[in-house]
Design an enzyme around this catalytic site. Structure first.
Site, PDB file in Angstrom:
ATOM      1  CE  LYS A   1      -0.466   0.350  12.726  1.00 54.89           C
ATOM      2  NZ  LYS A   1       0.748   0.553  12.027  1.00 54.89           N
TER       3      LYS A   1
ATOM      4  CB  THR B   1       5.146   1.103  12.475  1.00 57.23           C
ATOM      5  OG1 THR B   1       4.109   0.249  11.879  1.00 57.23           O
ATOM      6  CG2 THR B   1       4.955   2.452  11.988  1.00 57.23           C
TER       7      THR B   1
ATOM      8  CG  HIS C   1      -3.946   2.482  12.141  1.00 54.68           C
ATOM      9  ND1 HIS C   1      -3.728   2.934  13.439  1.00 54.68           N
ATOM     10  CD2 HIS C   1      -3.321   3.259  11.282  1.00 54.68           C
ATOM     11  CE1 HIS C   1      -2.840   3.921  13.295  1.00 54.68           C
ATOM     12  NE2 HIS C   1      -2.556   3.993  11.868  1.00 54.68           N
ATOM     13  CG  HIS C   2      -5.638  -0.639   7.561  1.00 55.13           C
ATOM     14  ND1 HIS C   2      -4.752  -1.860   7.220  1.00 55.13           N
ATOM     15  CD2 HIS C   2      -4.703   0.412   7.428  1.00 55.13           C
ATOM     16  CE1 HIS C   2      -3.446  -1.445   7.318  1.00 55.13           C
ATOM     17  NE2 HIS C   2      -3.362  -0.287   7.295  1.00 55.13           N
TER      18      HIS C   2
ATOM     19  NE  ARG D   1      -2.006  -1.663   3.334  1.00 57.24           N
ATOM     20  CZ  ARG D   1      -2.180  -2.992   3.855  1.00 57.24           C
ATOM     21  NH1 ARG D   1      -3.398  -3.468   3.397  1.00 57.24           N
ATOM     22  NH2 ARG D   1      -1.617  -3.834   4.480  1.00 57.24           N
TER      23      ARG D   1
HETATM   24  P1  NAD Z   1       1.913  -3.818   2.882  1.00 55.48           P
HETATM   25  O1  NAD Z   1       1.565  -5.013   3.596  1.00 55.48           O
HETATM   26  O2  NAD Z   1       0.702  -3.301   2.239  1.00 55.48           O
HETATM   27  O3  NAD Z   1       3.108  -3.485   2.221  1.00 55.48           O
HETATM   28  C1  NAD Z   1       4.449  -4.060   2.670  1.00 55.48           C
HETATM   29  C2  NAD Z   1       5.406  -4.300   1.117  1.00 55.48           C
HETATM   30  O4  NAD Z   1       6.599  -4.744   2.031  1.00 55.48           O
HETATM   31  C3  NAD Z   1       4.804  -5.368   0.301  1.00 55.48           C
HETATM   32  O5  NAD Z   1       5.006  -4.960  -1.060  1.00 55.48           O
HETATM   33  C4  NAD Z   1       5.834  -6.343   0.447  1.00 55.48           C
HETATM   34  O6  NAD Z   1       6.015  -7.253  -0.634  1.00 55.48           O
HETATM   35  C5  NAD Z   1       6.938  -5.891   1.113  1.00 55.48           C
HETATM   36  N1  NAD Z   1       8.127  -6.530   1.518  1.00 55.48           N
HETATM   37  C6  NAD Z   1       7.894  -7.430   2.462  1.00 55.48           C
HETATM   38  N2  NAD Z   1       9.259  -8.250   2.833  1.00 55.48           N
HETATM   39  C7  NAD Z   1      10.039  -7.493   1.965  1.00 55.48           C
HETATM   40  C8  NAD Z   1      11.424  -7.628   1.674  1.00 55.48           C
HETATM   41  N3  NAD Z   1      12.141  -8.663   2.193  1.00 55.48           N
HETATM   42  N4  NAD Z   1      12.168  -6.850   0.893  1.00 55.48           N
HETATM   43  C9  NAD Z   1      11.287  -5.953  -0.155  1.00 55.48           C
HETATM   44  N5  NAD Z   1       9.966  -5.811   0.141  1.00 55.48           N
HETATM   45  C10 NAD Z   1       9.374  -6.527   1.048  1.00 55.48           C
HETATM   46  O7  NAD Z   1       1.927  -2.699   4.133  1.00 55.48           O
HETATM   47  P2  NAD Z   1       1.670  -0.992   4.241  1.00 55.48           P
HETATM   48  O8  NAD Z   1       0.337  -0.917   4.444  1.00 55.48           O
HETATM   49  O9  NAD Z   1       2.089  -0.554   2.935  1.00 55.48           O
HETATM   50  O10 NAD Z   1       2.633  -0.566   5.153  1.00 55.48           O
HETATM   51  C11 NAD Z   1       4.052  -0.968   5.273  1.00 55.48           C
HETATM   52  C12 NAD Z   1       4.596  -0.407   6.860  1.00 55.48           C
HETATM   53  O11 NAD Z   1       4.767   0.813   6.661  1.00 55.48           O
HETATM   54  C13 NAD Z   1       3.790  -1.034   7.923  1.00 55.48           C
HETATM   55  O12 NAD Z   1       5.090  -1.372   9.061  1.00 55.48           O
HETATM   56  C14 NAD Z   1       3.012   0.416   8.367  1.00 55.48           C
HETATM   57  O13 NAD Z   1       2.679   0.443   9.787  1.00 55.48           O
HETATM   58  C15 NAD Z   1       3.760   1.236   8.094  1.00 55.48           C
HETATM   59  N6  NAD Z   1       3.462   2.685   7.789  1.00 55.48           N
HETATM   60  C16 NAD Z   1       4.066   3.709   8.249  1.00 55.48           C
HETATM   61  C17 NAD Z   1       3.500   5.187   7.866  1.00 55.48           C
HETATM   62  C18 NAD Z   1       4.462   6.056   8.039  1.00 55.48           C
HETATM   63  O14 NAD Z   1       4.047   7.151   8.029  1.00 55.48           O
HETATM   64  N7  NAD Z   1       5.502   5.891   8.946  1.00 55.48           N
HETATM   65  C19 NAD Z   1       2.441   5.297   6.984  1.00 55.48           C
HETATM   66  C20 NAD Z   1       1.747   4.116   6.769  1.00 55.48           C
HETATM   67  C21 NAD Z   1       2.256   2.785   6.978  1.00 55.48           C
END
Ligand code: NAD
Length: 263
Positions: free
Chosen positions: A155, A96, A151-152, A13
């Site tokens: 998460k 996170t 959150h959704h 996402r």
């Molecule tokens: P998601 O599950 O939609 O996406 C995760 C991505 O990471 C996927 O594309 C997956 O294939 C990839 N991934 C997993 N292992 C990997 C690896 N070894 N190498 C490369 N890619 C890999 O999750 P999301 O909703 O996009 O959220 C991801 C993270 O970001 C979560 O920890 C979420 O809490 C965090 N987040 C942070 C913020 C912020 O502002 N800091 C905002 C939103 C989400």
């Protein structure tokens, strides 16, 4: 100056939001998109950047960029940080739910490169952090402070990193050690609420992108300071701003407050 960016997790996402948002940023050039070896879309074009294809080659991605942006999962963030530390590669980290070993990998990377780490890259949430600290300092621990996040349903970590960051600001405003006053969730006979406790509660459901509210309950009155995100693009825009800011900075770990000039 144009900075060359490698995006981790382009199928996720946040990875997709970063890629979409980067298309309209003149100062950003996407040069690599690295996903896990079994991710959907490997070998396929990514976003609107000509020639950009999702790959599982982390080393090549890190070699091609000035800075990488990581919104993935704790284990992936740790592995990328270890590979980046060898190269002194700048980083923007949004994952996170990091464990102590993951945090240690980020500290090691920060000794060789400048990195921005934030549980939330939005301007509004970072402002909320500052407001929560100010409110806590002004009101003191006689006003019961609680943080509630929504959150959704997908998460994985709870409470959210952002809720923890807000709660820590409240503890700082009280002059308290967060580890001693925190209360993550309540269940059963927990007794009366101790003075100075800081509660954090997590709600999960639907497709909520992220909501955080800091409550301060006084006698016969209460204050609520809240933030509602309605698009992931606010986090992506903040992460891209951090990427453009961090390249060329001295090695070290920086906060989003520094990027936004709110410190
Ligand atoms: P998601 O599950 O939609 O996406 C995760 C991505 O990471 C996927 O594309 C997956 O294939 C990839 N991934 C997993 N292992 C990997 C690896 N070894 N190498 C490369 N890619 C890999 O999750 P999301 O909703 O996009 O959220 C991801 C993270 O970001 C979560 O920890 C979420 O809490 C965090 N987040 C942070 C913020 C912020 O502002 N800091 C905002 C939103 C989400």
């Amino acid at each position: 100056m144009t900075v060359r960016v490698c995006v981790l997790g382009p199928s996720g996402r946040m990875g997709r939001a970063v890629i979409d948002t980067a298309a309209s940023r003149a100062e950003i050039r996407l040069v690599a998109a690295v996903d896990r070896p079994d991710a959907p879309g490997l070998g396929a074009p990514v976003g609107a950047t000509a020639g950009l294809v999702a790959s599982a080659d982390l080393a090549a991605g890190l070699d091609a960029c000035d800075v990488y942006i990581d919104f993935t999962a704790p284990g992936a963030t740790r592995a990328a940080a270890e590979a980046a530390a060898v190269r002194g590669r700048a980083a923007v980290i949004g994952t996170t739910g990091l464990l102590a070993a993951d945090e240690a990998a980020l500290e090691a990377l920060a000794r060789t490169a400048p990195i921005v780490v934030a549980a939330n890259f939005s301007l509004g949430v970072n402002l909320l952090r500052g407001l929560a600290r100010t409110a806590a300092r002004a009101l003191g621990p006689d006003w019961d402070a609680e943080v509630v996040e929504v959150h959704h349903r997908a998460k994985r970590d709870a409470p959210s990193g952002t809720a923890l960051a807000i709660a820590r600001e409240i503890a700082a405003g009280h002059g308290a050690d967060y580890e001693r006053v925190k209360r993550h969730g309540r269940d059963g006979d927990v007794g009366a609420r101790p003075r100075g406790e800081i509660g954090v509660s997590a709600v999960r459901g639907g497709d909520v992108i992220g909501e955080h509210t800091a409550y301060f309950f006084g006698p016969a009155e209460r204050i609520e300071i809240g933030h509602r995100a309605s698009s992931r693009h606010i986090f992506a825009a903040g992460a891209l701003r951090a990427a453009a800011w961090v390249v060329g900075k001295p090695p070290g770990r920086y906060d989003m407050l520094a990027v936004l000039g709110l410190e």
